[in-house]
Enzyme design. Structure first.
Site, mmCIF file in Angstrom:
data_model
loop_
_atom_site.group_PDB
_atom_site.id
_atom_site.type_symbol
_atom_site.label_atom_id
_atom_site.label_comp_id
_atom_site.label_asym_id
_atom_site.label_seq_id
_atom_site.Cartn_x
_atom_site.Cartn_y
_atom_site.Cartn_z
ATOM 1 N N THR A 173 -32.946 23.133 7.748
ATOM 2 C CA THR A 173 -33.639 21.855 7.551
ATOM 3 C C THR A 173 -34.276 21.873 6.163
ATOM 4 O O THR A 173 -34.771 22.909 5.726
ATOM 5 C CB THR A 173 -34.742 21.723 8.623
ATOM 6 O OG1 THR A 173 -34.107 21.438 9.849
ATOM 7 C CG2 THR A 173 -35.742 20.644 8.305
ATOM 8 N N ARG A 201 -30.865 14.178 21.479
ATOM 9 C CA ARG A 201 -31.972 15.128 21.307
ATOM 10 C C ARG A 201 -32.653 14.879 19.952
ATOM 11 O O ARG A 201 -32.001 14.700 18.936
ATOM 12 C CB ARG A 201 -31.435 16.555 21.367
ATOM 13 C CG ARG A 201 -32.494 17.653 21.155
ATOM 14 C CD ARG A 201 -32.564 18.112 19.727
ATOM 15 N NE ARG A 201 -33.484 19.248 19.534
ATOM 16 C CZ ARG A 201 -33.814 19.737 18.354
ATOM 17 N NH1 ARG A 201 -33.304 19.215 17.247
ATOM 18 N NH2 ARG A 201 -34.636 20.751 18.246
ATOM 19 N N VAL A 202 -33.970 14.872 19.945
ATOM 20 C CA VAL A 202 -34.719 14.710 18.697
ATOM 21 C C VAL A 202 -35.595 15.944 18.501
ATOM 22 O O VAL A 202 -36.253 16.391 19.445
ATOM 23 C CB VAL A 202 -35.603 13.441 18.753
ATOM 24 C CG1 VAL A 202 -36.459 13.325 17.496
ATOM 25 C CG2 VAL A 202 -34.733 12.193 18.915
ATOM 26 N N GLY A 203 -35.584 16.489 17.295
ATOM 27 C CA GLY A 203 -36.386 17.679 17.005
ATOM 28 C C GLY A 203 -37.755 17.326 16.458
ATOM 29 O O GLY A 203 -38.242 16.193 16.586
ATOM 30 N N ASP A 204 -38.364 18.301 15.831
ATOM 31 C CA ASP A 204 -39.727 18.135 15.316
ATOM 32 C C ASP A 204 -39.773 17.419 13.975
ATOM 33 O O ASP A 204 -40.783 16.792 13.636
ATOM 34 C CB ASP A 204 -40.378 19.508 15.134
ATOM 35 C CG ASP A 204 -39.580 20.367 14.154
ATOM 36 O OD1 ASP A 204 -38.343 20.478 14.322
ATOM 37 O OD2 ASP A 204 -40.177 20.903 13.196
ATOM 38 N N THR A 224 -39.572 24.109 9.440
ATOM 39 C CA THR A 224 -38.192 24.338 9.870
ATOM 40 C C THR A 224 -38.229 25.378 10.970
ATOM 41 O O THR A 224 -39.067 26.282 10.955
ATOM 42 C CB THR A 224 -37.296 24.806 8.709
ATOM 43 O OG1 THR A 224 -35.967 24.980 9.202
ATOM 44 C CG2 THR A 224 -37.753 26.115 8.101
ATOM 45 N N GLY A 225 -37.338 25.237 11.937
ATOM 46 C CA GLY A 225 -37.313 26.185 13.045
ATOM 47 C C GLY A 225 -36.861 25.490 14.304
ATOM 48 O O GLY A 225 -36.306 24.389 14.248
ATOM 49 N N GLY A 227 -37.227 23.161 16.900
ATOM 50 C CA GLY A 227 -38.120 22.013 16.906
ATOM 51 C C GLY A 227 -38.983 21.886 18.137
ATOM 52 O O GLY A 227 -40.143 21.447 18.053
HETATM 53 N N1 ASP Z 1 -36.452 21.921 13.143
HETATM 54 C C1 ASP Z 1 -35.122 21.386 13.243
HETATM 55 C C2 ASP Z 1 -34.918 20.783 14.596
HETATM 56 O O1 ASP Z 1 -35.368 21.343 15.585
HETATM 57 C C3 ASP Z 1 -34.056 22.385 13.027
HETATM 58 C C4 ASP Z 1 -34.170 23.181 11.762
HETATM 59 O O2 ASP Z 1 -35.271 23.400 11.270
HETATM 60 O O3 ASP Z 1 -33.127 23.596 11.232
HETATM 61 O O4 ASP Z 1 -34.258 19.780 14.684
#
Ligand code: ASP
Length: 305
Positions: A173, A201-204, A224-225, A227
């Protein structure tokens, strides 16, 4: 990672940094700077945002992005958009041209077209390496690999292996945080999300307070991580709350990334943070997080990842 791959990452981060810092040097605002930096990274297939985005279990791109203005707490975000070349600019359009903070899916795509933002077909966002990475995630979880997106030919070029940098670089990300010459902060984040995610699906990243937050009173954060953990901890906002309570930004970031995040089993990730002083910090509990920064004492400063 071999030297050529490392050089490609360094090169790309340097380009993003200079796009953002050019804005700050001509006394542009922090919001313009973070948008400019993130647009460069969205175009770069090395990263999981815009071109080079991860795929849903159905083999489609559903991209998420957000940005926030620390001066006014104005924010814009989008989730599950499929055709906008620069999702971060669509997030900005939501912030500036609607009364809303967040738009999702088909409605956000329609708004993007109505705003005249550049649209691209699935083949534009597709990269072979990201697809191979996706296919291996699907196989590893015992799920079928869907057909390749329309307009994408059969496999060409080197297939990814588990030794590929794409695998080492699990998240990808992109984001930027900046402080401008007026002392205002901004943050922006853009992502293709997690490989093999279910459609919808929606992330952070697009959730204000989870993967993205900015307030001149405390700090600006882009994460990033995985989510889901960032959402459960409202991680970006929590770092800013700790800073408001008097904790130094490094301590606040480290507490969330090295204590709170791993305390939830599976909580992995990292953040870049900027304080009103222009002080830039980062924290990560993963193998690595590509990042770059430019600071000039108490003058404008920017950090990208
Ligand atoms: N944080 C992002 C998500 O969960 C993924 C990522 O950081 O690569 O959508």
């Amino acid at each position: 990672m071999d030297a050529a791959t490392a050089a490609a990452y360094h090169d790309s981060l340097a380009k993003a940094l200079s796009a953002g810092s050019a804005v700050l040097k001509r006394h542009g605002n922090a919001l313009d700077a973070v948008e400019a930096a993130v647009k460069v990274l969205e175009d770069d297939p090395l990263f999981n945002a815009g071109r080079g985005s991860a795929f849903t279990a159905e083999g489609k791109n559903e991209m998420d992005a957000a940005l926030m203005d620390g001066a006014t707490l104005a924010a814009g975000s989008v989730a599950g958009v499929q055709f906008t070349r620069h999702p971060v600019s669509l997030a900005r359009a939501v912030m500036e041209h609607t009364p809303y903070v967040m738009m999702v899916g088909a409605g956000a795509d329609a708004f993007s077209r109505a705003q005249g933002l550049e649209q691209q077909p699935p083949s534009f966002f597709f990269t072979e390496l990201r697809w191979q990475e996706f296919a291996s995630v699907m196989r590893a979880s015992g799920r079928p690999v869907p057909p390749r997106p329309a307009g994408v030919g059969s496999a060409t070029g080197p297939a990814a292996s588990s030794a590929s940098p794409m695998f080492a670089h699990r998240f990808g990300t992109v984001g930027a945080v900046a402080r401008d010459s007026e002392g205002h902060l901004a943050a922006a984040t853009s992502t293709g999300g997690m490989q093999g995610k279910l459609p919808g699906r929606v992330g952070d990243s697009p959730l204000i307070g989870a993967g993205t937050y900015a307030s001149d009173r405390s700090c600006a954060v882009s994460g990033t991580g995985v989510g889901e953990y960032f959402i459960r901890l409202t991680l970006a906002r929590q770092i800013c709350t700790l800073v408001e309570q008097g904790h130094p930004p490094q301590q606040a970031a480290d507490h969330m990334i090295h204590a709170e995040l791993p305390a939830l089993k599976g909580g992995e990730g990292g953040v870049i943070v900027i304080a009103p002083t222009g002080h830039l910090v980062w924290s990560s509990n993963t193998l690595g997080m590509f990042r770059a920064k430019e600071e000039q004492g108490s003058l404008p400063a920017i950090q990208v990842k």
